[in-house]
Design a protein around this motif. Structure first.
Motif, PDB file in Angstrom:
ATOM      1  N   GLN A 144       0.135 -11.265   7.871  1.00  0.00           N
ATOM      2  CA  GLN A 144      -0.946 -10.269   8.050  1.00  0.00           C
ATOM      3  C   GLN A 144      -0.194  -8.919   7.814  1.00  0.00           C
ATOM      4  O   GLN A 144      -1.124  -7.950   8.006  1.00  0.00           O
ATOM      5  CB  GLN A 144      -1.008 -10.268   9.815  1.00  0.00           C
ATOM      6  N   GLU A 145       0.892  -8.653   7.682  1.00  0.00           N
ATOM      7  CA  GLU A 145       1.433  -7.370   7.695  1.00  0.00           C
ATOM      8  C   GLU A 145       1.446  -6.530   6.373  1.00  0.00           C
ATOM      9  O   GLU A 145       1.580  -5.629   6.108  1.00  0.00           O
ATOM     10  CB  GLU A 145       2.927  -7.357   8.028  1.00  0.00           C
ATOM     11  N   PHE A 146       0.821  -7.543   5.371  1.00  0.00           N
ATOM     12  CA  PHE A 146       0.756  -6.994   3.908  1.00  0.00           C
ATOM     13  C   PHE A 146      -0.602  -6.482   3.916  1.00  0.00           C
ATOM     14  O   PHE A 146      -1.675  -7.250   4.082  1.00  0.00           O
ATOM     15  CB  PHE A 146       0.779  -7.996   2.873  1.00  0.00           C
ATOM     16  N   HIS A 147      -0.984  -5.225   3.510  1.00  0.00           N
ATOM     17  CA  HIS A 147      -2.368  -4.667   3.203  1.00  0.00           C
ATOM     18  C   HIS A 147      -2.603  -4.946   1.969  1.00  0.00           C
ATOM     19  O   HIS A 147      -2.247  -5.004   0.859  1.00  0.00           O
ATOM     20  CB  HIS A 147      -2.269  -3.045   3.281  1.00  0.00           C
ATOM     21  N   PRO A 148      -4.055  -5.793   1.931  1.00  0.00           N
ATOM     22  CA  PRO A 148      -4.674  -6.222   0.745  1.00  0.00           C
ATOM     23  C   PRO A 148      -4.539  -5.278  -0.318  1.00  0.00           C
ATOM     24  O   PRO A 148      -4.317  -5.914  -1.761  1.00  0.00           O
ATOM     25  CB  PRO A 148      -5.980  -6.757   1.151  1.00  0.00           C
ATOM     26  N   HIS A 149      -4.911  -4.097  -0.101  1.00  0.00           N
ATOM     27  CA  HIS A 149      -5.013  -2.877  -1.286  1.00  0.00           C
ATOM     28  C   HIS A 149      -3.685  -2.640  -1.875  1.00  0.00           C
ATOM     29  O   HIS A 149      -3.522  -2.695  -3.190  1.00  0.00           O
ATOM     30  CB  HIS A 149      -5.811  -1.833  -0.785  1.00  0.00           C
ATOM     31  N   VAL A 150      -2.561  -2.832  -1.178  1.00  0.00           N
ATOM     32  CA  VAL A 150      -1.187  -2.552  -1.739  1.00  0.00           C
ATOM     33  C   VAL A 150      -0.829  -3.767  -2.311  1.00  0.00           C
ATOM     34  O   VAL A 150      -0.447  -3.615  -3.633  1.00  0.00           O
ATOM     35  CB  VAL A 150      -0.186  -2.256  -0.677  1.00  0.00           C
ATOM     36  N   MET A 151      -1.119  -4.923  -1.841  1.00  0.00           N
ATOM     37  CA  MET A 151      -0.693  -5.963  -2.626  1.00  0.00           C
ATOM     38  C   MET A 151      -1.306  -6.384  -4.052  1.00  0.00           C
ATOM     39  O   MET A 151      -0.810  -6.734  -5.062  1.00  0.00           O
ATOM     40  CB  MET A 151      -1.104  -7.478  -1.774  1.00  0.00           C
ATOM     41  N   ARG A 152      -2.794  -5.858  -3.972  1.00  0.00           N
ATOM     42  CA  ARG A 152      -3.545  -5.958  -5.363  1.00  0.00           C
ATOM     43  C   ARG A 152      -2.803  -5.136  -6.413  1.00  0.00           C
ATOM     44  O   ARG A 152      -2.824  -5.536  -7.589  1.00  0.00           O
ATOM     45  CB  ARG A 152      -5.019  -5.630  -5.199  1.00  0.00           C
ATOM     46  N   GLN A 153      -2.354  -4.156  -5.965  1.00  0.00           N
ATOM     47  CA  GLN A 153      -1.709  -3.334  -7.009  1.00  0.00           C
ATOM     48  C   GLN A 153      -0.450  -3.636  -7.503  1.00  0.00           C
ATOM     49  O   GLN A 153      -0.003  -3.575  -8.544  1.00  0.00           O
ATOM     50  CB  GLN A 153      -1.438  -1.679  -6.378  1.00  0.00           C
ATOM     51  N   ILE A 154       0.253  -4.045  -6.524  1.00  0.00           N
ATOM     52  CA  ILE A 154       1.631  -4.955  -6.679  1.00  0.00           C
ATOM     53  C   ILE A 154       1.649  -6.003  -7.769  1.00  0.00           C
ATOM     54  O   ILE A 154       2.084  -6.089  -8.704  1.00  0.00           O
ATOM     55  CB  ILE A 154       2.386  -5.505  -5.416  1.00  0.00           C
ATOM     56  N   ILE A 155       0.560  -6.855  -7.348  1.00  0.00           N
ATOM     57  CA  ILE A 155       0.186  -8.014  -8.222  1.00  0.00           C
ATOM     58  C   ILE A 155      -0.360  -7.895  -9.574  1.00  0.00           C
ATOM     59  O   ILE A 155       0.206  -8.262 -10.634  1.00  0.00           O
ATOM     60  CB  ILE A 155      -0.740  -9.116  -7.564  1.00  0.00           C
TER      61      ILE A 155
END
Length: 196
Positions: A144-155
Motif C-alpha cells: 500500500q505504501e507505494f503511490h501508483p503514479h510514482v510507480m508508473r513513472q519508475i516502471i
C-alpha cells in the motif's frame, strides 16, 4: 484526395527522421525525401513539423494503448498484468527502434508542445501502469505504501531506458523474454506484500 496509406508512410518516415536527427534538426524536406513524396504533399496531411511529431505520438502510442488494453482485458491477476505490460512494451520497442528513440528523446523535451502532449494520450498509456498497481493494492497483492503514479513513472522510466539497449550499440545480448522476466521479477518483488 488524401490516402491513408500515404499518411502512414509519412508517419513512418517522420519517425525515422526524428529518431536520427531529432525534432529540431529535422526538416520537412528530410521527411518528404524519406517518404519518397514531394515536400508539398506533406502539407496536404499535416500543418507543420510539430503536427507531424504529435501525430507520430498519437498514432503510435494509440496503437500501444489499444494493443495492451486488448491483452489485459481478460486477465485478472495484477502480477500477470504487470508482466504483460512490460513484455508488450519491450517487444514493440524492439520491433520499432526508431519509435523507441523518438519516445526516449522527444518526450524529455521541455517545449510546450511536448508538455501538452504528455498530459494527453501519453498519460493514458502511463495510466494503465498506475491502474495495474492500484488493482494490486486493492486486492492486497501489492504493498500500500507505494503511490501508483510514482510507480508508473519508475516502471516506464526503466522500460524506456532498457528498450534502447538493443538499438544504441550496447552489448546487450538478452532476449525480450529474458529482459521482461528480469524487469518483472524486480518490480514484483519490490511491490509484493511480504508474508510474515
Amino acid at each position: 484526395m488524401k490516402s491513408p496509406d500515404k499518411h502512414r508512410k509519412i508517419i513512418r518516415a517522420a519517425t525515422k527522421v526524428f529518431a536520427k536527427k531529432g525534432f529540431f534538426n529535422a526538416r520537412i524536406s528530410d521527411i518528404a525525401k524519406e517518404a519518397k513524396v514531394a515536400d508539398g504533399t506533406i502539407y496536404l496531411y499535416f500543418n507543420n513539423k510539430a503536427d507531424i511529431l504529435l501525430s507520430v505520438f498519437e498514432q503510435e502510442i494509440g496503437k500501444l494503448i489499444d494493443q495492451v488494453a486488448g491483452l489485459l482485458e481478460k486477465e485478472t491477476d495484477p502480477q500477470e498484468k504487470l508482466r504483460i505490460f512490460i513484455t508488450n512494451h519491450l517487444e514493440e520497442m524492439k520491433k520499432n527502434r526508431y519509435l523507441a528513440e523518438v519516445i526516449h528523446i522527444e518526450l524529455r523535451q521541455t517545449s510546450k508542445l511536448i508538455r501538452e502532449y504528455r498530459k494527453n494520450t501519453f498519460n493514458e498509456y502511463l495510466a494503465i501502469i498506475a491502474q495495474i498497481i492500484k488493482e494490486g493494492q486493492d486486492s492486497g497483492v501489492f504493498r500500500q505504501e507505494f503511490h501508483p503514479h510514482v510507480m508508473r513513472q519508475i516502471i516506464f522510466g526503466s522500460l524506456d531506458e532498457i528498450s534502447r539497449c538493443w538499438h544504441v550499440g550496447s552489448d546487450c545480448s538478452l532476449t525480450t523474454d529474458e529482459m521482461s522476466g528480469q524487469m518483472t521479477a524486480l518490480f514484483q518483488s519490490g511491490l509484493l506484500v511480504q508474508s510474515v
